[in-house]
Write a protein that holds these residues in place. Structure first.
Motif, short mmCIF file in Angstrom:
data_model
loop_
_atom_site.label_atom_id
_atom_site.label_comp_id
_atom_site.label_asym_id
_atom_site.label_seq_id
_atom_site.Cartn_x
_atom_site.Cartn_y
_atom_site.Cartn_z
N TYR B 64 0.86 -1.18 0.00
CA TYR B 64 0.00 0.00 0.00
C TYR B 64 0.90 1.23 0.00
CZ TYR B 64 0.98 -0.71 5.00
OH TYR B 64 1.60 -0.93 6.20
N LEU B 65 0.29 2.39 -0.15
CA LEU B 65 1.03 3.64 -0.15
C LEU B 65 1.33 4.00 1.32
CD1 LEU B 65 1.75 5.65 -2.46
CD2 LEU B 65 -0.33 6.89 -1.86
N ALA B 68 -0.23 6.99 3.02
CA ALA B 68 -1.69 7.05 3.09
C ALA B 68 -2.29 5.90 3.89
CB ALA B 68 -2.27 7.06 1.68
N TYR B 72 -4.94 2.50 0.82
CA TYR B 72 -4.50 2.91 -0.52
C TYR B 72 -3.55 1.86 -1.09
CZ TYR B 72 -6.69 7.32 0.47
OH TYR B 72 -7.62 8.28 0.77
N LEU B 74 -1.13 -0.40 -3.17
CA LEU B 74 -0.17 -0.16 -4.26
C LEU B 74 0.76 -1.36 -4.23
CD1 LEU B 74 0.75 2.03 -6.37
CD2 LEU B 74 2.44 2.73 -4.68
N THR B 190 -8.00 14.93 -6.97
CA THR B 190 -6.67 14.91 -6.36
C THR B 190 -5.92 16.22 -6.51
OG1 THR B 190 -5.64 14.10 -8.39
CG2 THR B 190 -6.43 12.44 -6.82
#
Lengths: 407, 407
Positions: B64-65, B68, B72, B74, B190
């Protein structure tokens, strides 16, 4: 299954071990015959002995160049790329590719429906056969396969995933890089140059304008990943009759520039047009060929744009990024570039066929030497002109107008 | 090893299980501290407790990010691409990348030498520090990494194999496609737009000339596979002092257009130049920045061409295909195209930093709102100009001359 090279005998038990093939035939009494016209692979026709109209084509790649023997190694994984591209084509435009009944990447084998009522288009064109549906079918084929494998349609990840399925096809890409873009224009042991055009061949070997233009086309071939290409889309890769059109032999499939498949087809049509000055001398047939070039490109362009305009969201153009007027302007430049690139690649394909290892039967098959040399010279001068001048072409008519003024 | 997220406690036994790491420290008495400045990943400094100057950096990607949280996602496979690119960079130009002591794709971990005496270049430039070796180092870095991963140097198969190692990095490419080329120029949740430049932002959202030019740049980013790129080569991805220069954080690595890394660097230098009208007001420092843009590009171009001229045989140019005069002509056009593309991508990078999710500290960190808005407006107008006009640039001086005339 472990890889094993099959023959006319062992292929039958292999096929009978595959449920879907057995169901297709409904009998164990099969007969396989090698067709033997493949340069790269072994190709068999397999028939039910008691119902010979029940037939399948079985194609197996061997780890060498079939026509040259096992002294010429060539990775059999080329069949992997043919299988993958055929499966994608079947999803995108099933009417114009053979039905794949079964495929086995480990065995480098594909089993397809037999096209009993079709011939290789090049042979038909040598005999001056008109194919009234060809332009519509292949224009649609090009639009569907190029658009729907590109970042104009796919999501970013899906496009890169599909690219990843073909990035390993480097051996066959390297063949094209050598035999289309390089060897024919330099001293190279593989060239097959008619002594009657040696003057023209030598002049071309010293023509830097041609060579820098050829490098630019080769660079695009190697580094432009627009869409999934067939990679070898000449009239010998098309099975056809007056009703139907099927694309075969996609082992060169890879991600390359939009214009390459289009250019290959156009280039081969133009070579047929040239050949008929010497073969049939049938001006009506030649006129049909030029009309077909125009109709093929117009269908491709119209359908490609129609697909684009009906796509609200893609990796390239997010919904809401640009208004219709802005997108129109972008599309105009975009399509202009595809046109020019297609004509450039057509020129490369025409040029290499006059000098390199693989001539086309349309021209090299002309028996009378002076007649053949006239056709070779004419084709070569067209190829050179297109390679040097494709960036000044603004419409497919610029190409056909140029051809009409040649005589 | 099965993937497991490490922390300050579990990282020590993990490291001690690796022979080369244990030998490096020569002790089991280690202490790990999270640095915590990574947006994407966990980054630790690990020191020998009794010899704290013995230190390594350990970077682990999580699925994940990091900034964040796990809401989120990733893909942690981004670390795979960082590892692979670092290993290639280490072979090509080891002086300008951290030494990789150990890497583990399955654990998404890389262990590197600690750069104790270097800071992030962006921070140095905010403080108006001159880096006299930066242009020479990074010009060489760009020349080596871009040339030697391209088809101007590699064989066809080697280049496609290397491309295959990175074609899966689609998630991070998609981030760039969205946040550099798309979202900042449309209504997008964003975006982070300073209310003081909303007029300019709105005008840009309606500027079709800008948008079609941006689509063309985005299309090149997505479909042009020239060379292995770092993919995020801004001044925050460089660790530097007045002697040495190291490139870090290459998780965005992929095969893309030559001009993208060059443009990212130039764009970030130009943003620093803009910021100093408001920050230091140090015209000598600003002059150094513009000289550095010129020297960086000149070094890149000179070294890239020198590498090319010393390469007798590549996938693109077979030995004997073209004479020196012809190759010179081709190279001139080729380099011209890289220059223009680099300036175009610089413009894209500058534009997006003023409107999108990730501003640069050089400009967004200016505290006084009017002052910050002046810098944002100036940077945005430069970015727009470069995106719209890069095809008319013929030399890197065209860029710096344009900048000098801005005031």
């Amino acid at each position: 299954m472990v890889y094993d090279i099959l023959d006319e005998t062992t292929i039958v038990p292999y096929l009978l071990s595959i449920d879907i093939v057995q169901r297709f035939f409904g009998t164990n009494n099969l007969k396989a015959s090698e067709i033997g016209d493949g340069n790269l692979n072994y190709v068999y026709i397999v028939r039910a002995v008691d119902e010979p109209e029940k037939a399948l084509i079985v194609k197996q790649a061997v780890p060498y160049l079939r026509i040259a023997g096992d002294g010429y190694p060539l990775s059999r994984e080329r069949m992997t790329y043919e299988i993958r591209s055929l499966q994608i084509y079947n999803e995108l435009i099933s009417d114009n590719v053979p039905d794949v009944l079964y495929a086995d990447e480990a065995m480098s084998i594909v089993v397809m429906h037999y096209l009993a009522e079709h011939i290789i288009m090049r042979e038909g064109m040598i005999d001056a056969v008109v194919y009234p549906n060809f332009a519509a079918h292949m224009g649609e084929f090009l639009a569907q396969t190029l658009f729907k494998t590109s970042s104009l349609y796919l999501k970013s990840t899906a496009k890169r995933q599909m690219m990843g399925q073909f990035v390993g096809n480097s051996e066959l890409c390297a063949l094209t890089e050598t035999f289309v873009f390089t060897a024919p224009y330099m001293e190279h042991e593989t060239n097959e140059i008619d002594p009657l055009i040696e003057t023209e061949a030598k002049a071309l070997r010293e023509d830097n304008d041609f060579k820098t233009a050829m490098l630019a086309l080769k660079y695009r071939f190697m580094n432009q990943s627009d869409a999934l290409l067939h990679g070898d889309l000449h009239t010998g890769s098309i099975m056809i009759n007056t009703e139907e059109t099927f694309v075969i032999d996609s082992e060169f499939a890879f991600y390359g520039p939009f214009g390459f498949d289009i250019g290959a087809l156009i280039g081969n049509l133009v070579m047929s047009w040239v050949s008929h000055f010497e073969r049939s001398k049938d001006t009506a047939y030649q006129a049909w060929i030029l009309e077909t070039v125009i109709a093929l490109y117009a269908t491709f362009e119209t359908r490609f744009l129609a697909l684009w305009k009906s796509t609200e969201q893609s990796a390239l153009v997010e919904k809401g990024f640009i208004d219709a007027e802005g997108l129109n302007a972008y599309q105009k430049t975009f399509m202009h570039n595809i046109l020019q690139e297609s004509i450039g690649f057509a020129g490369a394909k025409i040029s290499r066929r006059q000098l390199g290892i693989a001539g086309v039967a349309d021209i090299r098959g002309i028996e009378e030497p002076e007649s053949r040399a006239r056709a070779e010279k004419m084709a070569l001068s067209i190829g050179i002109h297109l390679v040097k001048n494709y960036r000044s072409m603004t419409s497919i008519h610029d190409l056909t107008d140029y051809l009409k003024e040649m005589k």
